[in-house]
Design an enzyme around this catalytic site. Structure first.
Site, PDB file in Angstrom:
ATOM      1  N   GLY A  81      -1.685  -6.431  -4.743  1.00 25.86           N
ATOM      2  CA  GLY A  81      -0.769  -6.913  -5.791  1.00 25.86           C
ATOM      3  C   GLY A  81       0.239  -7.904  -5.224  1.00 25.86           C
ATOM      4  O   GLY A  81       0.537  -8.935  -5.837  1.00 25.86           O
ATOM      5  N   CYS A  92      -3.905   6.416 -10.177  1.00 26.54           N
ATOM      6  CA  CYS A  92      -2.635   5.856  -9.654  1.00 26.54           C
ATOM      7  C   CYS A  92      -1.447   6.665 -10.154  1.00 26.54           C
ATOM      8  O   CYS A  92      -0.401   6.701  -9.510  1.00 26.54           O
ATOM      9  CB  CYS A  92      -2.464   4.384  -9.990  1.00 26.54           C
ATOM     10  N   LYS A 147     -13.773  -9.001 -12.928  1.00 21.77           N
ATOM     11  CA  LYS A 147     -14.460  -8.542 -11.714  1.00 21.77           C
ATOM     12  C   LYS A 147     -14.195  -7.055 -11.499  1.00 21.77           C
ATOM     13  O   LYS A 147     -13.062  -6.650 -11.261  1.00 21.77           O
ATOM     14  CB  LYS A 147     -13.965  -9.305 -10.485  1.00 21.77           C
ATOM     15  N   GLU A 194       1.136   6.320  -0.895  1.00 26.68           N
ATOM     16  CA  GLU A 194       0.064   6.724  -1.800  1.00 26.68           C
ATOM     17  C   GLU A 194      -1.175   7.108  -0.984  1.00 26.68           C
ATOM     18  O   GLU A 194      -1.663   6.312  -0.188  1.00 26.68           O
ATOM     19  CB  GLU A 194      -0.275   5.575  -2.752  1.00 26.68           C
ATOM     20  N   GLY A 216      -4.763  -2.317  -9.052  1.00 26.17           N
ATOM     21  CA  GLY A 216      -5.276  -2.001  -7.716  1.00 26.17           C
ATOM     22  C   GLY A 216      -4.130  -1.641  -6.791  1.00 26.17           C
ATOM     23  O   GLY A 216      -3.068  -1.177  -7.240  1.00 26.17           O
ATOM     24  N   SER A 217      -4.318  -1.907  -5.514  1.00 25.21           N
ATOM     25  CA  SER A 217      -3.333  -1.465  -4.525  1.00 25.21           C
ATOM     26  C   SER A 217      -2.095  -2.367  -4.527  1.00 25.21           C
ATOM     27  O   SER A 217      -2.162  -3.542  -4.907  1.00 25.21           O
ATOM     28  CB  SER A 217      -3.964  -1.484  -3.137  1.00 25.21           C
ATOM     29  N   THR A 218      -0.989  -1.818  -4.070  1.00 31.91           N
ATOM     30  CA  THR A 218       0.254  -2.580  -3.997  1.00 31.91           C
ATOM     31  C   THR A 218       0.111  -3.739  -3.015  1.00 31.91           C
ATOM     32  O   THR A 218       0.628  -4.835  -3.255  1.00 31.91           O
ATOM     33  CB  THR A 218       1.419  -1.640  -3.615  1.00 31.91           C
ATOM     34  N   GLU A 222      -0.690  -3.735 -12.208  1.00 33.77           N
ATOM     35  CA  GLU A 222      -0.550  -2.283 -12.296  1.00 33.77           C
ATOM     36  C   GLU A 222      -0.992  -1.734 -10.941  1.00 33.77           C
ATOM     37  O   GLU A 222      -2.161  -1.807 -10.589  1.00 33.77           O
ATOM     38  CB  GLU A 222      -1.398  -1.744 -13.449  1.00 33.77           C
TER      39      GLU A 222
HETATM   40  P1  ADP Z   1      -8.013  -0.013  -4.133  1.00 32.12           P
HETATM   41  O1  ADP Z   1      -7.213   0.466  -2.976  1.00 32.12           O
HETATM   42  O2  ADP Z   1      -7.732   0.630  -5.422  1.00 32.12           O
HETATM   43  O3  ADP Z   1      -9.454  -0.242  -3.826  1.00 32.12           O
HETATM   44  P2  ADP Z   1      -7.720  -2.855  -3.981  1.00 32.12           P
HETATM   45  O4  ADP Z   1      -6.446  -3.521  -4.331  1.00 32.12           O
HETATM   46  O5  ADP Z   1      -8.234  -2.962  -2.598  1.00 32.12           O
HETATM   47  O6  ADP Z   1      -7.422  -1.389  -4.444  1.00 32.12           O
HETATM   48  O7  ADP Z   1      -8.878  -3.293  -4.960  1.00 32.12           O
HETATM   49  C1  ADP Z   1      -8.704  -3.482  -6.341  1.00 32.12           C
HETATM   50  C2  ADP Z   1      -9.482  -4.691  -6.779  1.00 32.12           C
HETATM   51  O8  ADP Z   1      -8.924  -5.854  -6.150  1.00 32.12           O
HETATM   52  C3  ADP Z   1     -10.951  -4.668  -6.387  1.00 32.12           C
HETATM   53  O9  ADP Z   1     -11.699  -5.228  -7.452  1.00 32.12           O
HETATM   54  C4  ADP Z   1     -10.993  -5.572  -5.154  1.00 32.12           C
HETATM   55  O10 ADP Z   1     -12.248  -6.177  -4.949  1.00 32.12           O
HETATM   56  C5  ADP Z   1      -9.947  -6.612  -5.515  1.00 32.12           C
HETATM   57  N1  ADP Z   1      -9.362  -7.318  -4.370  1.00 32.12           N
HETATM   58  C6  ADP Z   1      -9.280  -6.917  -3.070  1.00 32.12           C
HETATM   59  N2  ADP Z   1      -8.645  -7.851  -2.314  1.00 32.12           N
HETATM   60  C7  ADP Z   1      -8.309  -8.871  -3.152  1.00 32.12           C
HETATM   61  C8  ADP Z   1      -7.616 -10.117  -3.007  1.00 32.12           C
HETATM   62  N3  ADP Z   1      -7.141 -10.514  -1.824  1.00 32.12           N
HETATM   63  N4  ADP Z   1      -7.429 -10.885  -4.095  1.00 32.12           N
HETATM   64  C9  ADP Z   1      -7.876 -10.500  -5.313  1.00 32.12           C
HETATM   65  N5  ADP Z   1      -8.539  -9.350  -5.519  1.00 32.12           N
HETATM   66  C10 ADP Z   1      -8.758  -8.531  -4.472  1.00 32.12           C
END
Ligand code: ADP
Length: 492
Positions: free
Chosen positions: A254, A305, A197, A402, A249-251, A271
């Site tokens: 994560g 990142c 995704k 960040e 993606g974001s912490t 990551e």
């Molecule tokens: P960023 O701040 O880099 O956008 P996110 O962590 O919000 O980071 O998004 C990174 C990815 O994780 C995107 O593909 C987003 O759609 C997906 N994402 C956001 N929330 C969730 C969740 N609760 N579970 C799984 N994936 C998610």
């Protein structure tokens, strides 16, 4: 010599001297008005019946609409991936698997221009970055892992590597196609199948990759690409028939994923965020270091990142470095990402821009001094002036959290021990940079700093053979190189 060069630079911006526009043509980019979900080798309408828009952050214009996958769509994609895994992919001789991955790599190279243009239109990064960095690295990643597919007994001597099964892969918007390559290439090389995704703001190049996967005749279901936002990501994470989750993606997300998979058999690599320290010693080649710092935080709008978002300058060269940084900041070209002269493109989304603005306010309220380039900003789209903060202290939020934007928090230091302590003093540990003439200093610092990647006298250099990943809240597991393979296998 240095002074003369500085004067020339100064003169050029004070007199308003400018480059002529050099826009890249959009003609190579074929973007359909609507994209469906890529499941089992075909583009399928979503069971959710819902779509959402993806826009160009530099103009705020709609580029296309993409399907919004719900739980039923995720189920369908996982079923296709499981079926392809059991019936085809895990049984296929590794050298046959490799042929498909090589084919994908070559097709990306052939269509590199189109991919670069779409990456820039959908994500806002300068065309120079997507053309010279992202897309070549994508092709290299597929080539590199194609090479490993039939050599796993050499990658893991005296062990037997077997695939994990179906991998659920969730990626962010900062390097959309590169993150897809980091995830898909090692998974396929080791015999896994994939449900991937992309981020909701940058889905287009992953969908274009789906077209290539279709043309490459990859057996249906081996790679499924589905679009949607956080709820779709969560449905992948929670699916009981997924064996491995790879997330960038974001912490915060994560941590949610970590909680969701606790107690299951799913393998996980995360990551996450970073707050990298770039450290300049007084014996460093200063001009080169200044250019490296600019590259590390501004060339990609700080949307990396591992961006060098904190700078530590040794006290004796502090004034010189700040003066040179400010001069260089003034010459950065901010604006149309499709222009080949542009250094700093568009911020990926309105939400991200307001998050950056929030931190600019916080920095000033905390007492740091803000300096921004005086460049004009386009009247439409999401843009932010490159920004420096001086007078920053360790406890300031701008040096701990960040920001993910073109914002650099600067501090000075006197000794090696002091800077090591300061650099390590964040919840993150993804990357760092050290600038010095002395090899011994490099070794001293790199062994004591808690960061997954440390560059010396350079910054933001990537290679498929080199593992990447973090310490602490920057996540765990490594992508790239041999380490990247081991995240997708069981070893017996
Ligand atoms: P960023 O701040 O880099 O956008 P996110 O962590 O919000 O980071 O998004 C990174 C990815 O994780 C995107 O593909 C987003 O759609 C997906 N994402 C956001 N929330 C969730 C969740 N609760 N579970 C799984 N994936 C998610």
């Amino acid at each position: 010599m240095a002074t003369r060069k500085n004067n020339t630079l100064k003169l050029s911006f004070e007199t308003g001297w400018k480059y002529d526009p050099a826009p890249e043509s959009k003609s190579s980019a074929k973007i359909d008005p609507r994209y469906e979900l890529f499941i089992n080798g075909k583009f399928e309408k979503p069971l959710s019946k819902k779509y959402f828009n993806t826009i160009n952050p530099a103009t705020e214009e709609k580029l296309s609409e993409v399907a919004d996958a719900n739980v039923a769509d995720v189920n369908k994609a996982v079923k296709a991936a499981r079926n392809a895994y059991d019936k085809v992919w895990k049984k296929m001789p590794p050298k046959e698997r490799a042929k498909y991955i090589y084919r994908i790599a070559r097709m990306i190279q052939e269509r590199a221009r189109e991919f670069s243009v779409i990456e820039t239109l959908d994500g806002g990064k300068p065309i120079r970055e997507s053309r010279d960095v992202d897309i070549p690295l994508v092709a290299n990643h597929f080539f590199y892992y194609a090479g490993w597919a039939d050599k796993l007994e050499y990658a893991f001597p005296n062990r037997t590597a077997s695939p994990l099964g179906v991998a659920g892969q969730i990626i962010p918007w900062n390097f959309p196609l590169l993150m897809a390559a980091w995830k898909i290439a090692p998974a396929l090389a080791t015999g896994n199948t994939v449900v991937l995704k992309p981020a909701e703001t940058t889905p287009l190049t992953a969908l274009k990759l789906a077209e290539i996967i279709q043309e490459a005749d990859l057996p249906p279901g081996v790679v499924n690409i589905i679009t949607g936002a956080g709820a779709t990501g969560a449905a992948i994470v929670n699916h009981p028939d997924i064996n491995k989750i790879a997330f960038t993606g974001s912490t915060d997300v994560g941590k949610l994923i970590q909680r969701a998979v606790a107690g299951t058999n799913k393998k996980v690599t995360l990551e996450l965020g970073g707050k990298a320290a770039n450290i300049i010693f007084d014996d460093a080649p200063i001009d080169q270091a200044v250019e490296g710092i600019i590259n590390g935080i501004f060339f990609n709008q700080g949307h990396v990142c591992c961006a060098g978002s904190r700078l530590f300058v040794q006290e004796s060269v502090y004034k010189e470095v700040i003066r040179k940084l400010k001069d260089r900041l003034e010459t950065l070209i901010v604006g149309d990402p499709m222009d080949k002269n542009t250094d700093v493109g568009a911020i990926n989304s309105k939400q991200q821009l307001s998050n950056i603005h929030k931190y600019l306010k916080i920095g000033q309220q905390e007492g740091a001094e803000m300096y921004q380039s005086s460049c004009p900003l386009p009247s439409k789209g999401f843009f932010c002036r490159p920004t420096l903060f001086t007078g920053v202290s360790q406890s300031h939020r701008i040096s701990q959290e960040e920001i993910f934007g073109p914002v650099l928090a600067i501090q000075s230091f006197r000794t090696d021990d002091e800077v090591i302590e300061k650099a390590n003093n964040t919840p993150f540990g993804l990357s760092a940079g050290v600038w010095t003439d002395k090899g011994s200093k490099i070794f001293n610092l790199t062994t004591k700093m808690r960061a997954g990647v440390i560059w010396a006298n350079t910054y933001n250099k990537f290679d498929p053979t080199s593992p990447f990943g973090g310490y602490k809240e920057s996540g765990y597991g490594r992508e790239g190189g041999l380490h990247g393979l081991s995240a997708y296998v069981n070893l017996t």
